[in-house]
Scaffold this active site. Structure first.
Site, PDB file in Angstrom:
ATOM      1  CE  LYS A 160       0.276  -1.963   4.219  1.00  0.00           C
ATOM      2  NZ  LYS A 160      -0.201  -3.030   5.044  1.00  0.00           N
TER       3      LYS A 160
ATOM      4  N   GLY B  53       1.163 -11.056  14.375  1.00  0.00           N
ATOM      5  CA  GLY B  53       1.582 -10.775  12.997  1.00  0.00           C
ATOM      6  C   GLY B  53       0.671  -9.806  12.260  1.00  0.00           C
TER       7      GLY B  53
ATOM      8  CG  ASP C  77      -1.548   0.141   7.368  1.00  0.00           C
ATOM      9  OD1 ASP C  77      -0.815  -0.396   6.512  1.00  0.00           O
ATOM     10  OD2 ASP C  77      -2.686  -0.280   7.631  1.00  0.00           O
TER      11      ASP C  77
ATOM     12  CE  LYS D 255      -3.963  -1.306   4.902  1.00  0.00           C
ATOM     13  NZ  LYS D 255      -4.179  -1.905   6.225  1.00  0.00           N
TER      14      LYS D 255
ATOM     15  N   GLY E  70      -3.415 -11.015   7.462  1.00  0.00           N
ATOM     16  CA  GLY E  70      -3.242 -12.462   7.620  1.00  0.00           C
ATOM     17  C   GLY E  70      -2.822 -13.105   6.313  1.00  0.00           C
TER      18      GLY E  70
END
Ligand code: HSE
Length: 444
Positions: free
Chosen positions: A113, A195, A209, A213, A310
């Site tokens: 991204k 994670g 982040d 996006k 994920g």
């Protein structure tokens, strides 16, 4: 074309830059669903090579036949590779490698991204010149096919606004704080262990982040160039369990939203904690899940929900892009779906509004002396700035200076007027400390 014909056609060969969690997940999905994928794409898709940092690291058996190299240039220069899957992360090296692969006539699939938000305009222009595709579904909201939905599914609409929970880590933290009263640092540590978090977790909690996006979503929704630097970004690290609780008592949940809204004077792009009514579906999107609510003129409101991070959910988006690219291999580049939804020569520079020009409602919390005239002073300052109050609640618990919390909800107000009012309120002798403010959106 029969399934037998598919098995004898030459497979499409993929090289991966950076073989981590998503690369491993992609190999697993490609193997597990190989027949279905080939039936959809018209050819089988095979990962043949990958660049890695450590050749000797133990990897899943599904990667046994993948040739590993320490040199990413070997992948982007390999004449046998049709599609380069960029999973290296970061922006500088990834950009150089992607541009070099494009120059070599390769199609790109990326989950990056930051790369698209910061360098997408340049990358798409290079891809257009070479007649190749750069696909980036996995870059936004993990496994939710939100790029395809906005770019293709809503192509008949004028989009009015969109609002998304587009960072799983932030949503996980806010959910745990609300449900279990856990503190911020403790939940963040768990998100890192699971994670979900970025390599630098401040990207998650400070909204960077989500801003990456949102930049991409705004661009494909409104047909504007990618402009990450124009996004107003505020994180969740100052949200306290007190505010989470008071918001809840008033019928709201605090979510970290990315919002892009077209108004008469331009386009708002902002990422910030936001109170939303608890009855809205999106207010009930919890944990690491993501959701994007889109308001468009013909269809009305549509909501897209799913896992935002994920290995396998992200691989789902990567493989869908691989299938799209394979289908497009034999098509005229001029007739493919444009990268940013709108034809490149129809991308428009709409004025990007600063946060001072945004109009939202507010949740305010301040510590005030419990004495006559305090409310009158505060409401007069609001009236001076044309701010209308929706609700006021005074809590009982006194702090060590004898002050009590006062919580106020306002109607929509211009941000600059709110800033002016808060400055004056903070100067009142009956108010101690800073006024906490969180924007409020009804999303109605
Ligand atoms: N760190 C990101 C998140 C991963 O928490 O949503 C997916 O982009």
């Amino acid at each position: 074309m029969s399934v037998d014909t598919l098995t004898i056609s030459k497979p499409v060969l993929v090289g991966i830059l950076g073989l981590g969690t998503v690369g491993g997940g992609t190999a697993e999905v490609l193997q597990k669903n190989s027949v279905e994928i080939a039936r959809r794409a018209g050819r089988s898709i095979e990962i043949v090579a990958a660049s890695v940092r450590d050749i000797n690291k133990k990897r899943p058996a599904v990667l046994d036949n993948v040739k590993l190299t320490l040199d990413s240039n070997e992948i982007v220069d390999d004449p046998n590779i049709d599609i380069v899957l960029e999973l290296i992360g970061g922006t500088e090296l990834a950009k150089d490698l992607v541009l070099r692969a494009i120059e070599n006539g390769k199609h790109i699939v990326t989950a990056n991204k930051a790369l698209i938000a910061l360098h997408g305009n340049e990358i798409f222009a290079a891809a257009q010149r070479k007649g190749v595709t750069v696909a980036f579904e996995a870059a936004v909201a993990g496994g939710i096919p939100i790029i395809k939905a906005i770019r293709e599914g809503l192509a008949g609409n004028q989009i009015e606004w969109l609002a998304g929970i587009i960072n799983g880590t932030g949503n996980f933290i806010l959910t745990e704080m609300r449900d279990k009263g856990r503190d911020f640092e403790d939940v963040l540590k768990e998100a890192q262990q699971l994670g979900y978090a970025e390599a630098d977790p401040t990207f998650d909690v400070e909204g960077i982040d989500a801003a990456h996006k949102l930049t991409i979503l705004a661009s494909i929704a409104f047909g504007v160039p990618l402009q990450f630097e124009k996004v107003y970004t505020e994180g969740i690290s100052n949200i306290t369990s007190e505010d989470v609780e008071y918001a809840s008592e008033l019928g709201y949940r605090i979510k970290h939203l990315g919002i892009a809204r077209r108004v008469d004077s331009g386009l708002e792009m902002r990422v910030h904690p936001t109170l939303i009514p608890h009855r809205r579906l999106i207010a009930n999107v919890d944990g690491v899940m993501n959701a994007v609510l889109v308001r468009a003129d013909a269809v009305g409101s549509t909501l897209y929900y799913g896992p935002g991070a994920g290995a396998q959910p992200t691989a789902s988006a990567v493989v869908a892009d691989l299938v799209d690219v394979v289908r497009a291999l034999t098509t005229d580049p001029g007739n493919r779906v444009p990268h940013l939804a709108f034809q490149p020569d129809a991308i428009q520079d709409i004025e990007m509004l600063s946060i001072n020009e945004a109009e939202t409602a507010f949740y305010l919390r301040m510590q005030v002396r419990d004495q006559a005239g305090v409310l009158a002073d505060i409401t007069r300052l609001f009236a001076d700035q044309n701010i209308s109050i929706e609700a006021i609640v005074q809590k009982e618990q006194k702090d060590d200076q004898g002050c009590v919390p006062l919580v106020i909800l306002t109607h929509n107000v211009l941000e600059s007027n709110m800033i002016a009012a808060i400055e004056k309120i903070e100067n009142l002798s009956s108010v101690t400390g800073k006024v906490i403010r969180i924007r409020l959106e009804t999303l109605g």
